[in-house]
Design a protein around this motif. Structure first.
Motif, PDB file in Angstrom:
ATOM      1  N   LYS A 189       0.796  -1.234   0.000  1.00  0.00           N
ATOM      2  CA  LYS A 189       0.000   0.000   0.000  1.00  0.00           C
ATOM      3  C   LYS A 189       0.830   1.286   0.000  1.00  0.00           C
ATOM      4  O   LYS A 189       0.366   2.323  -0.463  1.00  0.00           O
ATOM      5  N   LEU A 190       2.048   1.249   0.523  1.00  0.00           N
ATOM      6  CA  LEU A 190       2.906   2.444   0.552  1.00  0.00           C
ATOM      7  C   LEU A 190       2.176   3.623   1.188  1.00  0.00           C
ATOM      8  O   LEU A 190       1.961   4.663   0.570  1.00  0.00           O
ATOM      9  N   LYS A 191       1.787   3.462   2.445  1.00  0.00           N
ATOM     10  CA  LYS A 191       0.887   4.404   3.119  1.00  0.00           C
ATOM     11  C   LYS A 191       1.357   5.846   3.055  1.00  0.00           C
ATOM     12  O   LYS A 191       0.585   6.750   2.731  1.00  0.00           O
ATOM     13  N   HIS A 202      -3.749   2.371  -5.480  1.00  0.00           N
ATOM     14  CA  HIS A 202      -4.737   3.342  -5.956  1.00  0.00           C
ATOM     15  C   HIS A 202      -5.276   2.920  -7.321  1.00  0.00           C
ATOM     16  O   HIS A 202      -6.475   3.030  -7.599  1.00  0.00           O
ATOM     17  N   HIS A 203      -4.352   2.472  -8.169  1.00  0.00           N
ATOM     18  CA  HIS A 203      -4.755   2.175  -9.542  1.00  0.00           C
ATOM     19  C   HIS A 203      -5.519   0.860  -9.637  1.00  0.00           C
ATOM     20  O   HIS A 203      -6.315   0.673 -10.570  1.00  0.00           O
ATOM     21  N   GLN A 204      -5.296  -0.042  -8.705  1.00  0.00           N
ATOM     22  CA  GLN A 204      -6.129  -1.241  -8.654  1.00  0.00           C
ATOM     23  C   GLN A 204      -7.585  -0.849  -8.405  1.00  0.00           C
ATOM     24  O   GLN A 204      -8.508  -1.429  -8.999  1.00  0.00           O
ATOM     25  N   VAL A 205      -7.776   0.114  -7.526  1.00  0.00           N
ATOM     26  CA  VAL A 205      -9.126   0.636  -7.282  1.00  0.00           C
ATOM     27  C   VAL A 205      -9.705   1.200  -8.574  1.00  0.00           C
ATOM     28  O   VAL A 205     -10.866   0.954  -8.925  1.00  0.00           O
ATOM     29  N   GLU A 234      -9.751   4.943  -1.181  1.00  0.00           N
ATOM     30  CA  GLU A 234      -8.681   4.141  -0.595  1.00  0.00           C
ATOM     31  C   GLU A 234      -8.882   2.671  -0.927  1.00  0.00           C
ATOM     32  O   GLU A 234     -10.008   2.188  -1.053  1.00  0.00           O
ATOM     33  N   TYR A 235      -7.782   1.964  -1.109  1.00  0.00           N
ATOM     34  CA  TYR A 235      -7.818   0.518  -1.342  1.00  0.00           C
ATOM     35  C   TYR A 235      -8.203  -0.198  -0.046  1.00  0.00           C
ATOM     36  O   TYR A 235      -7.638   0.055   1.005  1.00  0.00           O
ATOM     37  N   THR A 240     -12.602  -7.971  -2.370  1.00  0.00           N
ATOM     38  CA  THR A 240     -12.053  -8.737  -3.484  1.00  0.00           C
ATOM     39  C   THR A 240     -12.370  -7.995  -4.779  1.00  0.00           C
ATOM     40  O   THR A 240     -13.540  -7.848  -5.153  1.00  0.00           O
ATOM     41  N   ILE A 241     -11.346  -7.517  -5.433  1.00  0.00           N
ATOM     42  CA  ILE A 241     -11.546  -6.686  -6.621  1.00  0.00           C
ATOM     43  C   ILE A 241     -11.891  -7.543  -7.835  1.00  0.00           C
ATOM     44  O   ILE A 241     -11.281  -8.588  -8.075  1.00  0.00           O
ATOM     45  N   LYS A 242     -12.878  -7.071  -8.578  1.00  0.00           N
ATOM     46  CA  LYS A 242     -13.229  -7.678  -9.851  1.00  0.00           C
ATOM     47  C   LYS A 242     -12.854  -6.689 -10.948  1.00  0.00           C
ATOM     48  O   LYS A 242     -13.308  -5.539 -10.938  1.00  0.00           O
ATOM     49  N   TYR A 243     -12.030  -7.125 -11.892  1.00  0.00           N
ATOM     50  CA  TYR A 243     -11.580  -6.244 -12.960  1.00  0.00           C
ATOM     51  C   TYR A 243     -12.450  -6.421 -14.200  1.00  0.00           C
ATOM     52  O   TYR A 243     -13.201  -7.380 -14.330  1.00  0.00           O
ATOM     53  N   GLY A 244     -12.341  -5.466 -15.113  1.00  0.00           N
ATOM     54  CA  GLY A 244     -13.137  -5.494 -16.330  1.00  0.00           C
ATOM     55  C   GLY A 244     -14.184  -4.398 -16.311  1.00  0.00           C
ATOM     56  O   GLY A 244     -14.139  -3.479 -15.500  1.00  0.00           O
ATOM     57  N   THR A 245     -15.140  -4.490 -17.216  1.00  0.00           N
ATOM     58  CA  THR A 245     -16.203  -3.490 -17.332  1.00  0.00           C
ATOM     59  C   THR A 245     -17.543  -4.109 -16.961  1.00  0.00           C
ATOM     60  O   THR A 245     -17.689  -5.331 -16.892  1.00  0.00           O
TER      61      THR A 245
END
Length: 310
Positions: A189-191, A202-205, A234-235, A240-245
């Motif tokens: 996370k590099l707080k 951040h970009h995963q969000v 904030e992440y 559980t992140i779901k990617y895509g559209t």
């Protein structure tokens, strides 16, 4: 005038490919099957070839032409000194001028990126970058070739002020380089750094299709404008992140990835009952519908927040 070989992105591109190989190898050694898939990586490779060619021949050179034209239109040279049309001296190359230029470029990047998500005909180009259901360094190259054409126009006001095009082009390239390294799931996370800088978390969000995460974290290098304009998120390690559209896409066909949203947009426009409705489809956020058959991000998040209260 800048030449293609002056492009910093081209100069560091070998590092990109080394990093992708190392990340891929790391994911396979640790059996992280969700990070890379063969089909997705091949598709990213297709876009990589196009983007690297366009970056060198079209994007960098057209941006340089635009910035130099605007700069010399609004700034004159007298006895070797550059003066802005408003009467003050054009800016030099002092260290603080570089920082100011970077901040102004970040402001432009923030708004063009945010508009890419909130204006549907811009989203039709930008959606290409969000079609991957995986998140890795190769995903950074899955970009719309069309978005490379209009992006420099959002930076035109900076040379008007008197910042030299060379500075703007360098900051422009620095944003691209920084953004490449944001596309990895393996960075913590590099707080402390995250208070000022955009980090991979951040970009995963930003790439997530989870409702609370939609249209968040538009910054390239600095996170300050997301915080100022209310798009920071904030992440959450518990999500559980779901990617895509949200819209299903044929991920095996490059033409569908590039053009699918334009087709949907064109269908909505020609079936519109009025000019106002047609323009609304073009300029309002993705998901807008006069009958509420589909919903915008804002509407989806309002419903989500209400469900949490009930």
């Amino acid at each position: 005038m800048a030449s293609p070989t002056d492009n910093p992105v081209l100069l560091v591109s070998p590092i990109f490919f080394v990093c992708i190989f190392l990340e891929y190898a790391y994911s396979k050694v640790n059996k992280h099957k969700h990070v890379y898939s063969i089909k997705d990586s091949l598709m990213n490779g297709f876009f990589t070839a196009g983007i690297m060619f366009i970056e060198v021949t079209l994007s960098f050179m057209s941006a340089a032409a635009i910035f130099y034209f605007v700069y010399f239109t609004f700034n004159t040279v007298d006895d070797g000194l550059h003066y802005n049309i408003l009467g003050y001296s054009s800016f030099g190359y002092q260290w603080y001028i570089w920082i100011i230029c970077l901040i102004l470029c970040e402001f432009s990047q923030y708004w063009v990126h945010r508009l890419n998500h909130t204006v549907r005909f811009l989203w039709a180009a930008h959606v290409v970058h969000h079609t991957s259901e995986h998140f890795n360094l190769s995903t950074s190259f899955r970009l719309s070739w069309l978005s490379k054409i209009y992006k420099p126009f959002f930076y035109m006001w900076i040379p008007v002020l008197g910042f030299h095009p060379e500075m703007i082009l360098f900051c422009f390239a620095l944003q691209i380089i920084w953004q490449f390294f944001l596309h990895t799931p393996y960075c913590p996370k590099l707080k402390w750094a995250s208070f000022l800088f955009v980090t991979p978390k951040h970009h995963q969000v930003h790439h997530a299709s989870n409702t609370p995460y939609l249209d968040k974290n538009h910054g390239a290098i600095l996170s300050i404008f997301d915080r100022l304009f209310g798009s920071y998120k904030e992440y959450d390690t518990d999500v559980t992140i779901k990617y895509g559209t949200l819209m299903p896409t044929n991920l095996s066909n490059p033409a569908d990835i590039i053009l699918h949203e334009y087709r949907y947009l064109w269908k909505d426009v020609i079936n519109s009952k009025s000019v106002f409705e047609a323009l609304s489809y073009i300029f309002r956020p993705p998901g807008w519908n006069p009958n509420g058959l589909t919903k915008t991000t804002k509407q989806l998040q309002q419903e989500y927040n209400l469900s949490l209260k009930n």
